[in-house]
Design a protein around this motif. Structure first.
Motif, PDB file in Angstrom:
ATOM      1  N   GLU A  58      36.187 -20.339  17.754  1.00 37.80           N
ATOM      2  CA  GLU A  58      34.818 -20.821  17.550  1.00 37.80           C
ATOM      3  C   GLU A  58      33.817 -20.375  18.616  1.00 37.80           C
ATOM      4  O   GLU A  58      32.636 -20.289  18.352  1.00 37.80           O
ATOM      5  N   ALA A  59      34.311 -20.138  19.826  1.00 39.56           N
ATOM      6  CA  ALA A  59      33.374 -19.711  20.877  1.00 39.56           C
ATOM      7  C   ALA A  59      34.107 -19.032  22.014  1.00 39.56           C
ATOM      8  O   ALA A  59      35.272 -19.317  22.291  1.00 39.56           O
ATOM      9  N   VAL A  60      33.392 -18.101  22.662  1.00 36.43           N
ATOM     10  CA  VAL A  60      33.878 -17.474  23.891  1.00 36.43           C
ATOM     11  C   VAL A  60      32.848 -17.808  24.957  1.00 36.43           C
ATOM     12  O   VAL A  60      31.679 -17.434  24.855  1.00 36.43           O
ATOM     13  N   LEU A  61      33.274 -18.576  25.929  1.00 38.77           N
ATOM     14  CA  LEU A  61      32.380 -19.042  26.994  1.00 38.77           C
ATOM     15  C   LEU A  61      32.493 -18.084  28.175  1.00 38.77           C
ATOM     16  O   LEU A  61      33.576 -17.944  28.756  1.00 38.77           O
ATOM     17  N   ASP A  62      31.403 -17.424  28.487  1.00 37.96           N
ATOM     18  CA  ASP A  62      31.388 -16.421  29.552  1.00 37.96           C
ATOM     19  C   ASP A  62      30.688 -17.009  30.783  1.00 37.96           C
ATOM     20  O   ASP A  62      29.484 -17.245  30.763  1.00 37.96           O
ATOM     21  N   LEU A  63      31.458 -17.272  31.839  1.00 39.04           N
ATOM     22  CA  LEU A  63      30.896 -17.823  33.083  1.00 39.04           C
ATOM     23  C   LEU A  63      30.408 -16.676  33.948  1.00 39.04           C
ATOM     24  O   LEU A  63      31.188 -15.803  34.323  1.00 39.04           O
ATOM     25  N   GLU A  64      29.136 -16.690  34.258  1.00 34.21           N
ATOM     26  CA  GLU A  64      28.552 -15.599  35.049  1.00 34.21           C
ATOM     27  C   GLU A  64      28.264 -16.036  36.476  1.00 34.21           C
ATOM     28  O   GLU A  64      27.729 -17.122  36.699  1.00 34.21           O
ATOM     29  N   ALA A  65      28.608 -15.159  37.431  1.00 32.30           N
ATOM     30  CA  ALA A  65      28.281 -15.422  38.837  1.00 32.30           C
ATOM     31  C   ALA A  65      28.053 -14.083  39.513  1.00 32.30           C
ATOM     32  O   ALA A  65      28.779 -13.125  39.245  1.00 32.30           O
ATOM     33  N   THR A 122      26.965 -17.219  27.043  1.00 36.43           N
ATOM     34  CA  THR A 122      26.976 -16.946  28.487  1.00 36.43           C
ATOM     35  C   THR A 122      26.270 -18.062  29.239  1.00 36.43           C
ATOM     36  O   THR A 122      25.156 -18.448  28.868  1.00 36.43           O
ATOM     37  N   ILE A 123      26.924 -18.584  30.262  1.00 35.82           N
ATOM     38  CA  ILE A 123      26.285 -19.618  31.084  1.00 35.82           C
ATOM     39  C   ILE A 123      26.439 -19.276  32.569  1.00 35.82           C
ATOM     40  O   ILE A 123      27.389 -18.584  32.955  1.00 35.82           O
ATOM     41  N   SER A 124      25.526 -19.755  33.371  1.00 40.74           N
ATOM     42  CA  SER A 124      25.599 -19.522  34.812  1.00 40.74           C
ATOM     43  C   SER A 124      26.666 -20.424  35.428  1.00 40.74           C
ATOM     44  O   SER A 124      26.730 -21.612  35.141  1.00 40.74           O
ATOM     45  N   ALA A 125      27.504 -19.812  36.285  1.00 40.36           N
ATOM     46  CA  ALA A 125      28.557 -20.578  36.971  1.00 40.36           C
ATOM     47  C   ALA A 125      28.080 -21.036  38.349  1.00 40.36           C
ATOM     48  O   ALA A 125      28.868 -21.490  39.160  1.00 40.36           O
ATOM     49  N   MET A 126      26.763 -20.897  38.600  1.00 39.52           N
ATOM     50  CA  MET A 126      26.207 -21.269  39.892  1.00 39.52           C
ATOM     51  C   MET A 126      25.812 -22.742  39.904  1.00 39.52           C
ATOM     52  O   MET A 126      25.458 -23.301  38.865  1.00 39.52           O
ATOM     53  N   GLY A 127      25.846 -23.349  41.086  1.00 40.12           N
ATOM     54  CA  GLY A 127      25.411 -24.735  41.223  1.00 40.12           C
ATOM     55  C   GLY A 127      26.583 -25.696  41.230  1.00 40.12           C
ATOM     56  O   GLY A 127      27.747 -25.288  41.163  1.00 40.12           O
ATOM     57  N   PRO A 128      26.285 -27.011  41.303  1.00 39.75           N
ATOM     58  CA  PRO A 128      27.347 -28.022  41.355  1.00 39.75           C
ATOM     59  C   PRO A 128      28.271 -27.950  40.133  1.00 39.75           C
ATOM     60  O   PRO A 128      27.829 -27.619  39.028  1.00 39.75           O
ATOM     61  N   VAL A 129      29.534 -28.280  40.349  1.00 34.34           N
ATOM     62  CA  VAL A 129      30.557 -28.224  39.299  1.00 34.34           C
ATOM     63  C   VAL A 129      30.131 -29.019  38.059  1.00 34.34           C
ATOM     64  O   VAL A 129      30.263 -28.552  36.929  1.00 34.34           O
ATOM     65  N   ASP A 130      29.588 -30.238  38.268  1.00 34.70           N
ATOM     66  CA  ASP A 130      29.171 -31.090  37.139  1.00 34.70           C
ATOM     67  C   ASP A 130      28.100 -30.409  36.291  1.00 34.70           C
ATOM     68  O   ASP A 130      28.120 -30.506  35.063  1.00 34.70           O
ATOM     69  N   GLU A 131      27.169 -29.728  36.966  1.00 37.87           N
ATOM     70  CA  GLU A 131      26.073 -29.060  36.230  1.00 37.87           C
ATOM     71  C   GLU A 131      26.625 -27.927  35.373  1.00 37.87           C
ATOM     72  O   GLU A 131      26.177 -27.725  34.245  1.00 37.87           O
ATOM     73  N   VAL A 132      27.583 -27.178  35.929  1.00 43.00           N
ATOM     74  CA  VAL A 132      28.176 -26.060  35.169  1.00 43.00           C
ATOM     75  C   VAL A 132      28.896 -26.613  33.934  1.00 43.00           C
ATOM     76  O   VAL A 132      28.765 -26.079  32.832  1.00 43.00           O
ATOM     77  N   THR A 133      29.604 -27.733  34.104  1.00 43.13           N
ATOM     78  CA  THR A 133      30.312 -28.359  32.969  1.00 43.13           C
ATOM     79  C   THR A 133      29.308 -28.776  31.891  1.00 43.13           C
ATOM     80  O   THR A 133      29.534 -28.535  30.699  1.00 43.13           O
ATOM     81  N   GLU A 134      28.197 -29.381  32.321  1.00 43.00           N
ATOM     82  CA  GLU A 134      27.163 -29.810  31.364  1.00 43.00           C
ATOM     83  C   GLU A 134      26.598 -28.623  30.594  1.00 43.00           C
ATOM     84  O   GLU A 134      26.408 -28.679  29.379  1.00 43.00           O
ATOM     85  N   ARG A 135      26.328 -27.535  31.328  1.00 47.67           N
ATOM     86  CA  ARG A 135      25.795 -26.316  30.687  1.00 47.67           C
ATOM     87  C   ARG A 135      26.772 -25.808  29.630  1.00 47.67           C
ATOM     88  O   ARG A 135      26.386 -25.428  28.529  1.00 47.67           O
ATOM     89  N   ALA A 136      28.056 -25.821  29.998  1.00 46.18           N
ATOM     90  CA  ALA A 136      29.088 -25.327  29.079  1.00 46.18           C
ATOM     91  C   ALA A 136      29.148 -26.193  27.823  1.00 46.18           C
ATOM     92  O   ALA A 136      29.201 -25.682  26.700  1.00 46.18           O
TER      93      ALA A 136
END
Length: 221
Positions: free
Chosen positions: A108-115, A195-209
């Motif tokens: 259903e999805a491919v989540l690409d963490l960018e840094a 594609t989502i940014s992997a920058m910032g606090p861990v919780d924020e990255v999880t929310e973005r995902a």
């Protein structure tokens, strides 16, 4: 949901994989865990993988794919899974597509963490692990110990793993760019990449995902 998580070393894939799998109530399937589980249980696949690893060779794609297939067929993965570290190249991505078709499942999805590359190098090369307990991890910039070289928790010596040195990290990134990154284009052609940014606090990255995955679900329903 059936999701593949990709991103360079140091983007925080392992951390996000565990958190997302928990939030989505699906198993987190990591190739590292698969290898360890099969080797410790001494399955036929585990013995085969170990023979390659002991000889200092890469485990062939077909062995990795067979382990992933076996894990995806377990009862807890019926309603979905999150793949972390697999597929690692286009051949594995094609094999996964074939496997899912056979099992009448869809990705259903491919989540690409960018840094940014420099950030990734800084994250990994700054890591320091406790010799007494490897779960005690510090970072020279982001989470320094109170006393340099000494674990705050148990007083053990902190050291840098050989594969965390800057040169090794840059080599690992090179391998990622040449082998794994092409799967992003492969999946983009299927319209699956978020594609989502992997920058910032861990919780924020999880929310973005989670937001990216929600929009994916909304589009599909």
């Amino acid at each position: 949901m059936r999701i593949v998580l990709v991103g360079p070393p140091g983007a925080g894939k392992g951390t996000q994989a565990v958190r997302l799998a928990e939030k989505l109530a699906v198993p987190h399937i990591s190739t590292g865990d698969l290898f360890r589980a099969n080797i410790s249980r001494q399955t036929e696949l585990g013995k085969l993988a170990k023979s390659y690893m002991d000889a200092g060779n890469l485990v062939p794609d077909e062995v990795t794919i067979a382990m992933a297939k076996d894990r995806m067929e377990q009862p807890d993965a019926v309603n979905g899974f999150l793949l972390d570290g697999f597929p690692r190249n286009v051949a594995q991505a094609e094999a996964l597509d074939e496997l899912l078709r056979t099992e009448k499942m869809t990705l259903e999805a491919v989540l690409d963490l960018e840094a940014p590359e420099d950030e990734v190098v800084k994250r990994i090369a700054g890591r320091r692990i406790c010799r007494k307990d490897s779960s005690h991890v510090f970072h020279v910039a982001y989470n320094p110990p109170q006393q340099e070289g000494v674990c705050d928790i148990c007083g053990g010596e902190l050291y840098q793993r050989a594969d965390d040195s800057e040169d090794t990290v840059r080599t690992r990134l090179e391998v990622y760019h040449t082998q794994t990154e092409p799967i992003i284009d492969y999946y983009k052609s299927q319209g699956l990449v978020r594609t989502i940014s992997a920058m910032g606090p861990v919780d924020e990255v999880t929310e973005r995902a989670l937001e990216a995955l929600k929009s994916e679900q909304a589009e599909n329903h």
